[in-house]
Motif scaffolding. Structure first.
Motif, short mmCIF file in Angstrom:
data_model
loop_
_atom_site.label_atom_id
_atom_site.label_comp_id
_atom_site.label_asym_id
_atom_site.label_seq_id
_atom_site.Cartn_x
_atom_site.Cartn_y
_atom_site.Cartn_z
N ILE A 30 23.97 27.93 -61.07
CA ILE A 30 25.29 28.12 -61.66
C ILE A 30 26.14 29.03 -60.78
O ILE A 30 27.32 28.74 -60.53
N ALA A 31 25.54 30.12 -60.32
CA ALA A 31 26.31 31.12 -59.57
C ALA A 31 26.57 30.73 -58.11
O ALA A 31 27.65 30.98 -57.59
N TRP A 32 25.58 30.12 -57.46
CA TRP A 32 25.70 29.91 -56.02
C TRP A 32 25.61 28.45 -55.58
O TRP A 32 25.61 28.17 -54.39
N GLY A 33 25.49 27.53 -56.49
CA GLY A 33 25.55 26.13 -56.13
C GLY A 33 24.21 25.47 -55.89
O GLY A 33 23.15 25.99 -56.20
N LEU A 87 12.93 45.84 -59.47
CA LEU A 87 14.33 45.43 -59.47
C LEU A 87 14.93 45.52 -58.07
O LEU A 87 15.62 44.60 -57.62
N VAL A 88 14.66 46.60 -57.37
CA VAL A 88 15.15 46.73 -55.99
C VAL A 88 14.58 45.60 -55.12
O VAL A 88 15.29 45.00 -54.32
N GLY A 89 13.30 45.31 -55.31
CA GLY A 89 12.70 44.19 -54.57
C GLY A 89 13.35 42.86 -54.90
O GLY A 89 13.63 42.06 -54.01
N TYR A 90 13.60 42.62 -56.20
CA TYR A 90 14.27 41.38 -56.61
C TYR A 90 15.65 41.27 -55.96
O TYR A 90 16.06 40.20 -55.51
N ILE A 91 16.38 42.37 -55.94
CA ILE A 91 17.73 42.34 -55.37
C ILE A 91 17.68 41.91 -53.90
O ILE A 91 18.42 41.02 -53.48
N PHE A 92 16.78 42.50 -53.14
CA PHE A 92 16.68 42.14 -51.72
C PHE A 92 16.19 40.70 -51.54
O PHE A 92 16.67 39.97 -50.67
N LEU A 93 15.22 40.28 -52.36
CA LEU A 93 14.72 38.91 -52.25
C LEU A 93 15.78 37.88 -52.64
O LEU A 93 15.92 36.84 -51.99
N MET A 95 19.01 38.30 -52.43
CA MET A 95 20.00 38.29 -51.36
C MET A 95 19.50 37.46 -50.18
O MET A 95 20.27 36.72 -49.56
N LYS A 96 18.22 37.57 -49.85
CA LYS A 96 17.67 36.85 -48.69
C LYS A 96 17.56 35.35 -48.97
O LYS A 96 18.02 34.54 -48.19
N PHE A 97 16.92 34.99 -50.08
CA PHE A 97 16.64 33.58 -50.34
C PHE A 97 17.87 32.80 -50.81
O PHE A 97 17.99 31.62 -50.52
N PHE A 98 18.74 33.44 -51.59
CA PHE A 98 19.89 32.73 -52.14
C PHE A 98 21.16 32.97 -51.34
O PHE A 98 22.22 32.48 -51.70
N ILE A 106 22.38 41.96 -57.85
CA ILE A 106 22.09 43.00 -58.84
C ILE A 106 22.17 42.42 -60.25
O ILE A 106 21.29 42.65 -61.08
N GLY A 107 23.21 41.65 -60.52
CA GLY A 107 23.36 41.05 -61.85
C GLY A 107 22.21 40.13 -62.20
O GLY A 107 21.63 40.21 -63.29
N VAL A 108 21.86 39.26 -61.28
CA VAL A 108 20.76 38.32 -61.53
C VAL A 108 19.43 39.06 -61.58
O VAL A 108 18.58 38.76 -62.41
N GLY A 109 19.25 40.06 -60.73
CA GLY A 109 18.02 40.85 -60.75
C GLY A 109 17.84 41.57 -62.08
O GLY A 109 16.73 41.61 -62.63
N LEU A 110 18.91 42.15 -62.61
CA LEU A 110 18.83 42.80 -63.92
C LEU A 110 18.46 41.81 -65.01
O LEU A 110 17.65 42.11 -65.89
#
Length: 138
Positions: A30-33, A87-93, A95-98, A106-110
């Motif tokens: 939804i957010a990134w296609g 959460l910090v790990g999710y944010i970086f992952l 950002m990298k994969f998507f 941050i929003g999706v990680g939360l």
């Protein structure tokens, strides 16, 4: 650790992994296609879950004796510090994969962390019922 606890741990790991991966994939689409792949979501959540389970058990066995005398604050710290690290790990992952910016990650990680916590609470709350259904209740 008893056999019944291992079953609950394994089932909660599997359910958290599959459900949150699906939600991460849907939100990512939804957010990134259409560039967001389900296998990427599975990998992100798998890495996060492994780190989380290791941290939770590390905190439970090594840090808990020092924080429990603090009462409710200690319990909250035992639970929240590993989740903040994940959460910090999710944010970086994410950002990298998507291939996204930090605010979206941050929003999706939360969201992913909140859903994982909710599923974990359900497993803890209803773990004995599940064990009874499996015939493993003490």
């Amino acid at each position: 650790m008893q056999f019944a606890e291992l079953i609950i741990l394994g089932l909660s790991f599997l359910v958290i992994w599959l459900v949150t991966s699906f939600i991460l994939w849907i939100v990512g689409r939804i957010a990134w296609g259409k560039d967001v792949q389900y296998t990427d979501a599975l990998l992100i959540i798998l890495i996060g879950n492994i780190i989380n389970f290791i941290l939770l058990y590390f905190f439970q066995y090594f840090i808990e004796p020092y924080l429990l005398p603090l009462g409710l604050i200690g319990v909250i710290l035992i639970i929240s510090i590993p989740w903040l690290i994940v959460l910090v790990g999710y944010i970086f992952l994410i950002m990298k994969f998507f291939d996204t910016e930090i605010l979206g990650a941050i929003g999706v990680g939360l969201l992913v962390v909140m859903i994982s916590i909710a599923i974990g609470v359900i497993f803890v709350a209803y773990g004995l019922i599940l064990l009874a259904l499996l015939g493993l209740a003490p």
